[in-house]
Scaffold this active site. Structure first.
Site, short mmCIF file in Angstrom:
data_model
loop_
_atom_site.label_atom_id
_atom_site.label_comp_id
_atom_site.label_asym_id
_atom_site.label_seq_id
_atom_site.Cartn_x
_atom_site.Cartn_y
_atom_site.Cartn_z
CG HIS A 111 3.55 1.20 -5.36
ND1 HIS A 111 3.76 2.21 -4.44
CD2 HIS A 111 4.09 0.08 -4.83
CE1 HIS A 111 4.37 1.71 -3.39
NE2 HIS A 111 4.61 0.43 -3.60
N GLY A 164 0.82 -1.20 0.00
CA GLY A 164 0.00 0.00 0.00
C GLY A 164 0.86 1.25 0.00
CG MET A 196 9.11 8.32 -6.90
SD MET A 196 7.48 8.49 -7.63
CE MET A 196 7.75 10.02 -8.51
CB SER A 197 10.99 5.10 -1.21
OG SER A 197 10.79 4.44 0.02
CB SER A 198 6.10 4.00 1.09
OG SER A 198 5.63 3.25 0.01
NE ARG A 199 11.79 1.93 4.16
CZ ARG A 199 12.69 1.18 4.74
NH1 ARG A 199 13.88 1.68 5.01
NH2 ARG A 199 12.44 -0.06 5.05
CG ASP A 230 12.70 -2.33 -2.78
OD1 ASP A 230 13.38 -1.69 -1.96
OD2 ASP A 230 11.53 -2.04 -3.06
CD GLN A 271 10.84 -6.78 -2.15
OE1 GLN A 271 10.67 -6.70 -0.96
NE2 GLN A 271 10.15 -6.05 -3.01
#
Ligand code: PAF
Length: 285
Positions: A39, A33, A186-189, A152, A155
Site C-alpha cells: 500500500h 486498511g 505482500m498481502s494483508s493475509r 489483484d 480486481q
C-alpha cells in the site's frame, strides 16, 4: 489543506468539504486498511503524481463471503495513519459502513461474466461488491487518478472495465506487486499464515518464475505453460492449488493451443485457512 496530515474524515460531507477546491490532480488510493509496504508504494506513487492524495480505509463488508471474515479482518488504524503520514497523504477517509452503503441502497454494479471466473468462481458476488464500492468511492472523491495493485490482477481488470463502461472520468493506475525478500507477494493475509505455511507460500512465486523461464525459452503452448506452474506447486504439499491460469490479459479467458500475444499467468492456492494469489504477465513483445 491544513498542516496536520492526513486530515481524517469519516462522513461523505466531511470528505466533500475537505476536497472542495483541492489542488488537482487528485489521486485516490482505495484500501481496506492493514496497510503494508505494498500500500505504501501506491501512496508514494500517488504522492509523486498528484497534487492532492486521498486514501480510503474501509473494510467493505459486502465483498466478504462470510460475515465472520469481516469481523476477523485486521483493523490497524493508528499504524495505517502513520503509514499515511509518512507518505504525506492529505486526506484519509475512514467511514462507517452507512456512509458508504447508505441505508436502503439497492444498486449493484455487475461487472458481467468476468466476475464468475478465476477468483469469482470461488467468491460469488465478490467482484460485483468490489465494483460497487469502488464506484461509490470514485463518486465520493471524484479523483483524476486511482491507484490499484497489480497483485489483484482480476480486481484491476474489473475496475478498469467499470470505469470505461460507466464513463467515469478517472484514470486507473496499476502498480507493480511489492514482494518480501523471498518473493512472496505482500498481502494483508500473509500475517495470518502459520510459520510453516509462511515458509511454504513462496512456492507461488517460484511457480511463476518457472513459467516465465519456459516462456523465455520459447515455449508458447498454453497447456505446457500451465503444467510448468503446476509442476512447481506440486512440490509443496502445503499448497492446495485452486487454479493455475494462463489467460488473455484483455479478457481473462483461458488460452489454449499456441499463445500468440501476451499471457497473464495467475495462481491461487490455500495454505491452511489462508488463500493467496499471485500473477505474472508474459509479454510477446
Ligand atoms: O483491494 C482492496 O483492498 C479492496 O478490494 C478495495 C479495492 C479497497 C475495495 O474494497
Amino acid at each position: 489543506m491544513g498542516t496536520e496530515r492526513p486530515l481524517v474524515v469519516s462522513t461523505r460531507t466531511e470528505l466533500r468539504t475537505a476536497l472542495a477546491g483541492a489542488a488537482r490532480p487528485v489521486g485516490l488510493v482505495p484500501t481496506m486498511g492493514a496497510l503494508h509496504e505494498g500500500h505504501a508504494s501506491l501512496l508514494r506513487r500517488a504522492r509523486a503524481e498528484c497534487a492532492t492524495v486521498v486514501v480510503s480505509v474501509f473494510v467493505n463488508p459486502t465483498q466478504f463471503e462470510r460475515p465472520g471474515d469481516v469481523a476477523a479482518y485486521p483493523r490497524t488504524l493508528p499504524s495505517d495513519l502513520e503509514v499515511c503520514r509518512r507518505a504525506a497523504v492529505d486526506v484519509a477517509f475512514v467511514p462507517p459502513v452507512d456512509e458508504v452503503h447508505v441505508p436502503g441502497a439497492t444498486t449493484v454494479v455487475d461487472p458481467g461474466p468476468v466476475a464468475s471466473i478465476l477468483e469469482g468462481a470461488t467468491r460469488p458476488g465478490h467482484f460485483a461488491a468490489v465494483a460497487t464500492v469502488v464506484t461509490i468511492l470514485l463518486g465520493l472523491t471524484g479523483p483524476d487518478r486511482a491507484y490499484f495493485g497489480e497483485k489483484d490482477a482480476q480486481q484491476l481488470h474489473v475496475v478498469r472495465h467499470v470505469v470505461r463502461d460507466l464513463a467515469i472520468a478517472t484514470e486507473i493506475v496499476g502498480c507493480p506487486t511489492i514482494r518480501e525478500p523471498d518473493g512472496l507477494a505482500m498481502s494483508s493475509r500473509n500475517a495470518r499464515l502459520t510459520p510453516e505455511d509462511r515458509a511454504a507460500a513462496p512456492v507461488l512465486r517460484r511457480a511463476l518464475l518457472a513459467v516465465r523461464d519456459a516462456w523465455e525459452a520459447g515455449d508458447r503452448d498454453a497447456d505446457r505453460l500451465r503444467a510448468a506452474m503446476r509442476s512447481v506447486t506440486a512440490s509443496e504439499p502445503r499448497a492446495q492449488v485452486d487454479y493455475a491460469s494462463v489467460a488473455d490479459p484483455g479478457t481473462l479467458a483461458e488460452l489454449s493451443g499456441r499463445v500468440d500475444g501476451d499471457a497473464l499467468c495467475s495462481l491461487a492456492a490455500a495454505f491452511g485457512a489462508v488463500r493467496l494469489i499471485d500473477n505474472e504477465t508474459l509479454r510477446a513483445r
